[in-house]
Design a protein around this motif. Structure first.
Motif, PDB file in Angstrom:
ATOM      1  N   GLY A  33      -0.454  17.530  -4.640  1.00 10.36           N
ATOM      2  CA  GLY A  33      -1.567  16.636  -4.349  1.00 10.36           C
ATOM      3  C   GLY A  33      -2.744  17.450  -3.847  1.00 10.36           C
ATOM      4  O   GLY A  33      -2.576  18.351  -3.030  1.00 10.36           O
ATOM      5  N   THR A  41       0.141   3.218   4.745  1.00  8.97           N
ATOM      6  CA  THR A  41      -0.322   3.854   3.512  1.00  8.97           C
ATOM      7  C   THR A  41       0.479   5.136   3.289  1.00  8.97           C
ATOM      8  O   THR A  41       1.118   5.656   4.215  1.00  8.97           O
ATOM      9  CB  THR A  41      -1.815   4.213   3.591  1.00  8.97           C
ATOM     10  N   GLU A  72      -6.695  15.985  -3.758  1.00  9.39           N
ATOM     11  CA  GLU A  72      -7.567  15.063  -3.049  1.00  9.39           C
ATOM     12  C   GLU A  72      -6.779  13.992  -2.302  1.00  9.39           C
ATOM     13  O   GLU A  72      -7.255  13.436  -1.312  1.00  9.39           O
ATOM     14  CB  GLU A  72      -8.543  14.408  -4.033  1.00  9.39           C
ATOM     15  N   GLU A  73      -5.582  13.663  -2.759  1.00 12.11           N
ATOM     16  CA  GLU A  73      -4.738  12.698  -2.076  1.00 12.11           C
ATOM     17  C   GLU A  73      -3.283  13.112  -2.206  1.00 12.11           C
ATOM     18  O   GLU A  73      -2.935  13.953  -3.028  1.00 12.11           O
ATOM     19  CB  GLU A  73      -4.938  11.290  -2.646  1.00 12.11           C
ATOM     20  N   ILE A  74      -2.427  12.511  -1.369  1.00 14.76           N
ATOM     21  CA  ILE A  74      -1.007  12.845  -1.386  1.00 14.76           C
ATOM     22  C   ILE A  74      -0.386  12.404  -2.709  1.00 14.76           C
ATOM     23  O   ILE A  74      -0.584  11.280  -3.157  1.00 14.76           O
ATOM     24  CB  ILE A  74      -0.275  12.148  -0.228  1.00 14.76           C
ATOM     25  N   GLU A  75       0.369  13.298  -3.337  1.00 10.03           N
ATOM     26  CA  GLU A  75       1.052  12.953  -4.584  1.00 10.03           C
ATOM     27  C   GLU A  75       2.349  12.221  -4.257  1.00 10.03           C
ATOM     28  O   GLU A  75       3.155  12.701  -3.459  1.00 10.03           O
ATOM     29  CB  GLU A  75       1.342  14.207  -5.404  1.00 10.03           C
ATOM     30  N   LYS A  82       1.986  19.179  -0.688  1.00  4.72           N
ATOM     31  CA  LYS A  82       1.248  17.970  -0.296  1.00  4.72           C
ATOM     32  C   LYS A  82       1.708  16.763  -1.119  1.00  4.72           C
ATOM     33  O   LYS A  82       0.941  16.129  -1.828  1.00  4.72           O
ATOM     34  CB  LYS A  82      -0.257  18.176  -0.453  1.00  4.72           C
ATOM     35  N   TRP A 110       2.813  10.083   5.381  1.00 10.68           N
ATOM     36  CA  TRP A 110       2.901  11.543   5.270  1.00 10.68           C
ATOM     37  C   TRP A 110       2.441  12.200   6.572  1.00 10.68           C
ATOM     38  O   TRP A 110       3.107  13.094   7.110  1.00 10.68           O
ATOM     39  CB  TRP A 110       2.044  11.992   4.082  1.00 10.68           C
ATOM     40  N   GLU A 111       1.327  11.723   7.125  1.00 12.18           N
ATOM     41  CA  GLU A 111       0.801  12.279   8.365  1.00 12.18           C
ATOM     42  C   GLU A 111       1.784  12.100   9.524  1.00 12.18           C
ATOM     43  O   GLU A 111       2.000  13.024  10.316  1.00 12.18           O
ATOM     44  CB  GLU A 111      -0.529  11.618   8.730  1.00 12.18           C
ATOM     45  N   GLU A 138      -0.721   8.063   2.841  1.00  8.07           N
ATOM     46  CA  GLU A 138      -1.322   9.131   3.661  1.00  8.07           C
ATOM     47  C   GLU A 138      -0.860   9.046   5.113  1.00  8.07           C
ATOM     48  O   GLU A 138      -0.490  10.062   5.718  1.00  8.07           O
ATOM     49  CB  GLU A 138      -2.842   9.067   3.593  1.00  8.07           C
ATOM     50  N   ARG A 180       0.828  -1.219   0.000  1.00  8.66           N
ATOM     51  CA  ARG A 180       0.000   0.000   0.000  1.00  8.66           C
ATOM     52  C   ARG A 180       0.860   1.266   0.000  1.00  8.66           C
ATOM     53  O   ARG A 180       0.350   2.361  -0.247  1.00  8.66           O
ATOM     54  CB  ARG A 180      -0.937   0.002   1.211  1.00  8.66           C
TER      55      ARG A 180
END
Length: 383
Positions: A364, A251, A366-369, A347, A256-257, A253, A21
């Protein structure tokens, strides 16, 4: 079995996962070897927790693309695990006179290393995942395990209702004993999720693993097979509550978080406290350089970085270059990436060794690039 210098507890870290993922981040390395927070690898957290908890014998079970992890850990010097009796061992699948296979599941991975564990003859076995970000004193969990005369103790953390389908979920009595365990349920009244941290009384688990190995219908997995079978046998299973920072960076995301969680003024995960440092293999890099016209705010900038543009709310790993008039915002940039002049990055997660050519936008929405390792980007990438 070794009886002269028996270890009270040793640890086995499951570190062979591909982490699919995470997509291109695990193209060349296994998930536990992915860089994190500018100077660490994800597995550094489990290894450092072992050191602080007084555990000096650790097996690291590898499988998928292990070279980077093996090179990083070496003989365990950064974690004080270069020991005469004990230390850190890299344990990959191996051949015998009967043949050999990949590890078939988490329980099978431990079963295949029974001989190694028996050499140290521990009273208790700590089993960890090598791909989680957290600080935890396993010695307190062991005290809890012994106090309850448990056969197995599982560290748990409360998760939101929306996340219960991602974890093994436990229901407990008032004394913390577990009466129900469900692997990744769609819905559950309980919010107690397994952290992938287990302590087993070794004599009990050893026999469970041998019995499980003979079951052709088994997935040879702790969550799917071993723990449910222990409950069916009315064994003593307890949940050990944990309330600190814990993140499964499975994942893009969540990865990144977790990185950006560190750039808050008062982060929940504090990397700067003296009493619980995260140890890692050091690299030799020149000092960072911040140019006269550069602006850096609320960011982690690692050694070897050259910043001539602007960096906001971001984490830069070693040897990243940010050119003039370029802006890096809300992003994680891995090592040896070159960002040329007049670039905007927002992002995004940029893997190691990339080149982002001048006048390019990577963003990015809507989602992380995600930009995979070693790529050269010449045109705008808008996610």
């Amino acid at each position: 079995m070794n009886t002269k210098q028996r270890k009270e507890m040793m640890a086995m870290i499951l570190a062979g996962g591909q982490g699919s993922r995470l997509r291109d981040l695990t193209k060349d390395v296994c998930k536990p070897a992915i860089p994190f927070a500018g100077k660490y690898r994800i597995i550094d957290f489990a290894l450092s927790n072992c050191t602080h908890s007084g555990i000096d014998t650790v097996g690291v079970l590898t499988q998928y693309k292990p070279m980077s992890l093996h090179t990083h850990i070496g003989v365990g010097v950064p974690w004080d695990l270069d020991r005469m009796f004990g230390g850190v061992y890299m344990l990959s699948p191996y051949m015998t006179e009967k043949g050999g296979n990949w590890y078939e599941g988490t329980a099978n991975a431990i079963y295949e290393n029974i001989e190694f564990i028996d050499y140290y003859n521990p009273e208790y076995l700590l089993i960890l995942s090598g791909d989680h970000i957290y600080k935890m004193d396993y010695s307190k969990m062991l005290e809890f395990h012994k106090k309850n005369e448990a056969d197995a103790t599982i560290a748990v953390i409360e998760v939101p209702e929306a996340d219960v389908s991602r974890f093994g979920i436990m229901s407990t009595n008032e004394d913390g004993s577990i009466y129900e365990f469900t692997e990744k349920p769609k819905h559950s009244e309980s919010r107690l999720a397994s952290m992938g941290v287990y302590i087993f009384t070794w004599s009990k688990l050893r026999q469970m693993l041998i019995d499980d190995s003979k079951d052709k219908e088994s997935d040879h997995d702790f969550g799917k097979n071993i723990i449910p079978e222990m409950l069916r046998q009315d064994d003593r299973l307890f949940a050990f509550p944990f309330s600190g920072y814990w993140k499964d960076v499975g994942t893009i995301e969540s990865y990144w978080e977790a990185n950006l969680d560190l750039i808050k003024d008062y982060p929940t995960l504090n990397l700067y406290e003296d009493e619980w440092r995260i140890f890692s293999k050091s690299t030799v890099n020149p000092p960072q350089y911040i140019g006269s016209d550069a602006r850096v705010r609320n960011s982690i900038i690692s050694d070897g970085c050259v910043i001539l543009g602007d960096v906001y709310n971001s984490v830069l790993n070693p040897n990243v270059t940010v050119g003039k008039n370029s802006k890096v915002m809300n992003s994680v940039i891995l090592a040896n990436t070159v960002i040329e002049d007049n670039v905007i990055i927002d992002k995004a997660v940029i893997a190691d060794g990339c080149i982002i050519r001048k006048n390019t936008v990577v963003s990015g929405e809507e989602e992380i690039e995600l930009i995979g390792p070693g790529r050269e980007i010449k045109t705008n990438v808008l996610g």
